[in-house]
Design an enzyme around this catalytic site. Structure first.
Site, mmCIF file in Angstrom:
data_model
loop_
_atom_site.group_PDB
_atom_site.id
_atom_site.type_symbol
_atom_site.label_atom_id
_atom_site.label_comp_id
_atom_site.label_asym_id
_atom_site.label_seq_id
_atom_site.Cartn_x
_atom_site.Cartn_y
_atom_site.Cartn_z
ATOM 1 N N ARG A 512 -0.011 10.076 -6.227
ATOM 2 C CA ARG A 512 1.276 10.618 -5.972
ATOM 3 C C ARG A 512 2.380 10.290 -7.319
ATOM 4 O O ARG A 512 1.969 9.063 -7.775
ATOM 5 C CB ARG A 512 2.072 9.918 -4.682
ATOM 6 C CG ARG A 512 2.044 10.631 -3.507
ATOM 7 C CD ARG A 512 3.030 10.063 -2.536
ATOM 8 N NE ARG A 512 2.170 8.883 -1.958
ATOM 9 C CZ ARG A 512 2.003 8.846 -0.734
ATOM 10 N NH1 ARG A 512 2.526 9.904 0.332
ATOM 11 N NH2 ARG A 512 1.525 7.940 0.091
ATOM 12 N N SER A 606 -4.754 1.444 -7.133
ATOM 13 C CA SER A 606 -5.421 0.564 -6.049
ATOM 14 C C SER A 606 -6.787 0.262 -6.489
ATOM 15 O O SER A 606 -7.816 0.589 -5.601
ATOM 16 C CB SER A 606 -5.384 1.441 -4.790
ATOM 17 O OG SER A 606 -3.986 1.859 -4.692
ATOM 18 N N ASP A 660 -2.175 -1.507 -4.339
ATOM 19 C CA ASP A 660 -1.389 -0.982 -2.963
ATOM 20 C C ASP A 660 -1.025 -1.736 -2.069
ATOM 21 O O ASP A 660 -0.187 -1.797 -1.376
ATOM 22 C CB ASP A 660 -2.267 0.357 -2.619
ATOM 23 C CG ASP A 660 -3.519 -0.129 -2.127
ATOM 24 O OD1 ASP A 660 -4.493 0.987 -1.770
ATOM 25 O OD2 ASP A 660 -4.032 -0.999 -2.642
HETATM 26 C C1 0WK Z 1 -0.482 5.071 1.009
HETATM 27 C C2 0WK Z 1 -0.167 4.096 -0.034
HETATM 28 C C3 0WK Z 1 -1.196 4.156 -1.206
HETATM 29 C C4 0WK Z 1 -2.404 3.522 -0.656
HETATM 30 C C5 0WK Z 1 -2.635 4.180 0.721
HETATM 31 C C6 0WK Z 1 -3.977 3.924 1.422
HETATM 32 O O1 0WK Z 1 1.153 4.848 -0.539
HETATM 33 O O2 0WK Z 1 -0.955 3.205 -2.204
HETATM 34 O O3 0WK Z 1 -3.361 3.594 -1.492
HETATM 35 O O4 0WK Z 1 -1.647 4.445 1.583
HETATM 36 O O5 0WK Z 1 -4.382 4.594 2.231
HETATM 37 P P1 0WK Z 1 -5.511 5.869 2.024
HETATM 38 O O6 0WK Z 1 -4.696 7.180 1.616
HETATM 39 O O7 0WK Z 1 -6.551 5.363 1.162
HETATM 40 O O8 0WK Z 1 -5.843 6.383 3.512
HETATM 41 C C1 BGC Z 2 -9.852 -1.596 -3.789
HETATM 42 C C2 BGC Z 2 -8.250 -2.250 -3.598
HETATM 43 C C3 BGC Z 2 -7.649 -1.526 -2.834
HETATM 44 C C4 BGC Z 2 -8.134 -0.822 -1.560
HETATM 45 C C5 BGC Z 2 -7.231 -0.024 -0.703
HETATM 46 C C6 BGC Z 2 -10.185 -0.970 -2.520
HETATM 47 O O1 BGC Z 2 -11.365 -0.263 -2.824
HETATM 48 O O2 BGC Z 2 -10.640 -2.448 -4.504
HETATM 49 O O3 BGC Z 2 -7.802 -2.614 -4.604
HETATM 50 O O4 BGC Z 2 -6.274 -2.019 -2.406
HETATM 51 O O5 BGC Z 2 -9.315 -0.114 -1.875
HETATM 52 O O6 BGC Z 2 -6.781 1.007 -1.231
#
Ligand code: 0WK
Ligand code: BGC
Ligand code: 0WK
Ligand code: BGC
Length: 953
Positions: A512, A606, A660
């Protein structure tokens, strides 16, 4: 007692209504025809095999059998049986003694057949109405026929018999795998020879019928898939007065004299235990009325049960019927004239004819229901029959068949007599149950690998605690697998932050680009964002795809590819990712009309980054789905800055790079000051928290706190979790982009749970426990079982039907049983993930509690990630586990609505303000010491930033 066709059609319709009532969740309690689910979901399919014991209790004879099903694969059944008496003092005595007696007979049979040493499974045919919630259980609703043992009604006869067997002096080591009603046993027996058989009818001592009903109509049992056999217990039809208009005085008199007055009224007009008695009562009345035997009344005629159904059957025999009648009446001490005998025969015919008619009406109702369930105009089916009355009465079968065919002309019905009783069928059910049980055991063995005990979770918590400390200590830090990375974020926003900030949010499901407007005072933040895709070839740029180096003209380069690049292919790759990011920023600025704005930018990145300051972060290694080359070991802020320079379209002031988890903590901390932990349960898995500076040996200073990005995803990379890692975890790790790394993440995060499930399903299918042992190409495809499917499959609202639909979408053709197992596997994997998360979090909040020397700690954890947000049970199990493993911490979980972009902007705002403050201080000092402006930058750089932050706090 003469029932016209209209009356029979009417009774048929009444019975149809009764069936509907019995099947309805709300109407079942007041229904007289109980429509009991039997948990027999299919008729035999020929795969049944094995050796079983079988008990057949409740009919006229009590039998113990040994049944051998399809030896060497041949579809045949060998049976050895032994009859045992059922004396009244046993069947009308004390319930415990009844089951002890049954256990004695079983022991005697096993001794005789030298079966004591064999641990054979047992199928119990128990011919009474039983409420079941599973095959191997049956709560007796009420005794019928000749049985009336005390203390049995309302109890589970399977556990009563099991107890009696366990307590037996020979300790019978027999497992009751199935309890079936004799109608069910009869249907299964006949279905073994005729697969059209889907109805079982007993017209014996008692009467009853069962049939295969669609699960979608059985509201008392969960699931709408396939069919299940329903034991109608039609004997009770009319117990609610529905048949008062056809019951005669003789029926009422018989009922009053029965063991269970008011009950089984339909049975008492039909079955063998009562037919002879009805005839007796009629003959007695006629004799009293002087219509027979010259008004003579022998004492025998007054004795209840003196005339039995075998007498009625004998009297109705074509040829010797009259002779039999004379002989029987004589035995009853009656002088019977020729006319009397004809009249008595006639009475028998009327009574037995009514019995057949009533049976036919109810059976016709069942056949109509089957035809309608199948939406057929014509139904072809087979009805399995058994019972002494049906077997020995000369006219009965013919009459029954004729009336049934008259009542349901649109059904082609074959009546198949069960030659070997219901126990063969019971053995089939037991065979299926034993196969299912064996499969269940194998499946449970696999699921058990994912069931963590409290001790194991405490072990994980304590190991995590050790790793946290390990990572904080200077001399152990380099080896730590939980890297405990300082983030240079030392304080929470205080509401004075204001301004416009750009934020990038890279690393989760979506990339994003955001514009965040922070208004101070009222703590309000407005955000505009655009989600961009990161193509796989950029995420895992390996160079081949795009040879950007050869100066592909801009018009031909798809939008997201770099336009200029320095010589040397490899560099191009890292360029790719960051050029792509810059391209997206450009699109966003266009879209927002912010091209010229020189905005400060907060970069949520992240992945594990070693930071030397808030705006410096060296990528240690990629995780999750990223593997772009030439990035690891590089400073991501520099790479972004270079990409922006290369594009030369706009300039941004990259003020902060944050993880993140940190962004999430900050976003939530803006609302709740107690929020000092950030947790991501998404594609990846990680947690950050505010640590006391004195505990962070890597960074100077002991005052205040700094946020530590634990990168707990690496927990276990040193093998400390191998005691709970399964072969499936190893397979997922070997198949991942970074084998051997991020082991804790690979057991807990969204990117991998689906893969663990897929590995388990492959293994279960190889064991022939799923998908009929067929491993489809789809199942072999990595990543098809996305974690979102887990969330869908595990949702309580989802019927098995939908689970099957999801599996269908995945190209997995599954049976109802398969869907249940898949759901369980998903549940086991996601539960373990949530519990492991809980154990890890418990370690950190306990550490915080102890570090602050609190009895009790009240703390808030800011959470984000699609696994936590979308999975139906994950968050609840995680919270319960933290409560269990950190009981002295009162943890509030705060969902981050706005994502970490907001947090990144807040950190940028804080960093920006402090930058400002630092500049002003420098100016002030300059003025104080009137030094040259151009050294300003150098001055800033030298000034350790930490101190400035402190000022703020
Ligand atoms: C939303 C956050 C972002 C994070 C994500 C993790 O804005 O920074 O990396 O959640 O959740 P995912 O999209 O990996 O399920
Ligand atoms: C990364 C982290 C991150 C997490 C959640 C992991 O794979 O090493 O830096 O915070 O994923 O997105
Ligand atoms: C024989 C079956 C048994 C059933 C009996 C019913 O094996 O399970 O209970 O038929 O007929 P009855 O013996 O009551 O006439
Ligand atoms: C029982 C049924 C049984 C039938 C035939 C009835 O009295 O309630 O469970 O199927 O007799 O044996």
């Amino acid at each position: 007692m003469r029932l016209s066709d209209e009356t029979l059609l009417d009774i048929m319709a009444r019975f149809q209504a009764e069936m509907q009532k019995g099947l309805g969740k709300d109407t079942n309690p007041t229904a007289s025809v109980k429509m009991l689910p039997t948990f027999v979901r299919a008729i035999p399919d020929g795969s049944e095999n094995g050796e079983f014991l079988s008990l057949d209790l409740g009919g006229s004879k009590f039998r113990v059998l040994k049944v051998q099903v399809s030896e060497e694969g041949k579809r045949n059944v060998q049976m050895e049986s032994q009859f045992y008496p059922t004396p009244n003092e046993i069947i009308r005595g004390n319930g415990t003694e009844l089951f002890e007696y049954v256990a004695d007979c079983l022991a005697d049979f096993m001794r005789t057949k030298e079966l004591m040493q064999k641990k054979l499974p047992l199928g119990l045919t128990f011919s009474f109405p039983c409420k079941q919630t599973k095959l191997e259980e049956g709560v007796l609703l009420s005794w019928t026929k000749k049985f009336k043992a005390r203390g049995v009604q309302g109890t589970d006869v399977v556990s009563s018999l099991t107890n009696a067997m366990r307590k037996h002096k020979q300790d019978l080591d027999v497992d009751i795998l199935a309890l079936v009603n004799d109608t069910v046993g009869t249907m299964m027996t006949c279905a073994y020879d005729d697969p059209y058989c889907e109805v079982g009818v007993i017209i014996g001592t008692g009467t009853n019928a069962c049939y295969m009903e669609d699960m979608s109509n059985i509201e008392l049992v969960e699931g709408d898939e396939g069919r299940m056999c329903i034991n109608t217990e039609w004997g009770a039809f009319g117990d609610d007065g529905a048949l008062e208009d056809i019951r005669t005085e003789f029926d009422r008199e018989l009922d009053l004299g029965s063991l269970n007055p008011g009950k089984q009224l339909f049975e008492k007009m039909i079955s063998g235990l009562y037919l002879g008695e009805l005839v007796r009562l009629i003959l007695l009345k006629m004799a009293k009325a002087g219509l027979l035997f010259g008004g003579e009344k022998s004492s025998a005629l007054h004795i209840k049960g003196k005339i039995e159904t075998r007498h009625v059957a004998a009297m109705e025999k074509y040829k010797e019927g009259l002779a039999n009648t004379r002989e029987i009446l004589t035995d009853l001490g009656l002088e019977a004239s020729e006319a009397d005998c004809v009249a008595v025969q006639h009475v028998c015919t009327v009574v037995s004819f009514r019995s057949a008619n009533l049976c036919a009406a109810a059976l016709a109702a069942i056949l109509t229901r089957l035809r309608e369930n199948k939406k057929l105009v014509r139904l072809r089916t087979t009805v399995g029959m058994d019972g002494t009355l049906y077997k020995i009465h000369p006219q009965y079968p013919k009459r029954l068949h004729k009336v049934v065919r008259k009542l349901v002309p649109n059904c082609d019905v074959r009546f198949l007599l069960s030659e070997s009783g219901s126990t063969k069928g019971a053995a089939m059910v037991t065979a299926v149950a034993s196969r299912v049980q064996a499969q269940r055991k194998q499946i449970d063995k696999v699921l058990a690998l994912f069931r963590l005990t409290r001790e194991q979770l405490v072990g994980v918590r304590d190991k995590m605690r050790v790793e946290l400390e390990y990572g904080l200590k200077r001399d152990t830090h380099p080896l730590a697998t939980v890297k405990m990375l300082p983030t240079y974020v030392c304080g929470m926003p205080d509401g004075t932050e204001k301004g416009k900030f750009l934020a990038l949010d890279l690393g989760g499901t979506n990339f994003r680009v955001l514009l965040v407007k922070i208004r101070s005072g009222r703590r309000s933040v407005r955000m505009y964002n655009k989600i961009f895709a990161i193509p796989l070839e950029i995420m895992q740029g390996t160079g081949e795809e795009v040879n950007a180096g050869q100066g592909v003209p801009r018009s031909e380069v798809p939008a997201c590819h770099p336009i200029q690049c320095r010589p040397g292919m490899t560099a191009a790759l890292s360029l790719q990712l960051f050029d792509h990011i810059v391209q997206c920023i450009a699109d966003f600025l266009d879209y927002m009309g912010l091209k010229g704005a020189q905005l400060p930018l907060g970069f949520t990145f992240s992945f594990p980054c070693r930071q030397a300051s808030i705006d410096k972060g060296t990528l240690i290694e990629w995780t999750k789905g990223f593997k772009a080359t030439d990035c690891e070991g590089e400073d991501v802020v520099d790479m972004l800055r270079e990409a922006i320079k290369r594009r030369n379209e706009f300039d941004l002031d990259i003020v902060a790079v944050v993880n993140d988890t940190v962004g999430t903590m900050m976003t939530c901390g803006y609302e709740d000051r107690n929020c000092e932990v950030g947790l991501i349960a998404g594609t990846g898995s990680n947690m950050c928290y505010m640590e006391e500076m004195r505990n962070i040996e890597l960074v100077e200073g002991d005052e205040g706190k700094m946020c530590i990005n634990t990168e707990w995803g690496g927990f276990g990379d040193n093998g400390c979790l191998d005691d709970i890692r399964t072969q499936y975890d190893k397979e997922v790790d070997e198949g991942s982009l970074n084998p051997g790394k991020q082991r804790y993440e690979k057991m807990t995060s969204g990117m991998y749970l689906g893969e663990i499930v897929r590995q388990i399903l492959i293994d279960l299918t190889k064991q022939g426990l799923l998908f009929r042992g067929q491993i489809s190409e789809r199942l072999r495809t990595r990543g098809i079982f996305e974690t979102k499917f887990l969330s869908q499959i595990e949702s309580d609202r989802l019927a098995l039907l939908q689970v099957r639909r999801i599996l269908q979408q995945l190209g997995l053709d599954s049976t109802c049983e398969d869907s249940i197992v898949v759901k369980e596997v998903c549940g086991a994997v996601s539960r373990r993930a949530a519990e492991l998360y809980g154990a890890g979090l418990a370690a950190i909040v306990e550490k915080r509690r102890e570090d602050q020397g609190f009895e009790h700690l009240k703390i808030t954890v800011g959470v984000d990630g699609t696994l936590y947000k979308l999975h139906p049970h994950f968050s609840r199990i995680l919270q319960e586990t933290v409560k269990e493993l950190a009981p002295r911490c009162d943890v509030t979980f705060m969902l981050s609505e706005d994502g970490s972009g907001k947090g990144a902007a807040l950190i940028t705002a804080v960093a920006k303000r402090l930058q400002q403050a630092r500049r002003e201080n420098v100016k002030r000092e300059q003025k104080l010491r009137s030094i040259q402006p151009q050294d300003e930058e150098a001055l800033i750089a030298r000034e350790p930033c930490r101190k400035l932050f402190m000022l703020k706090c």
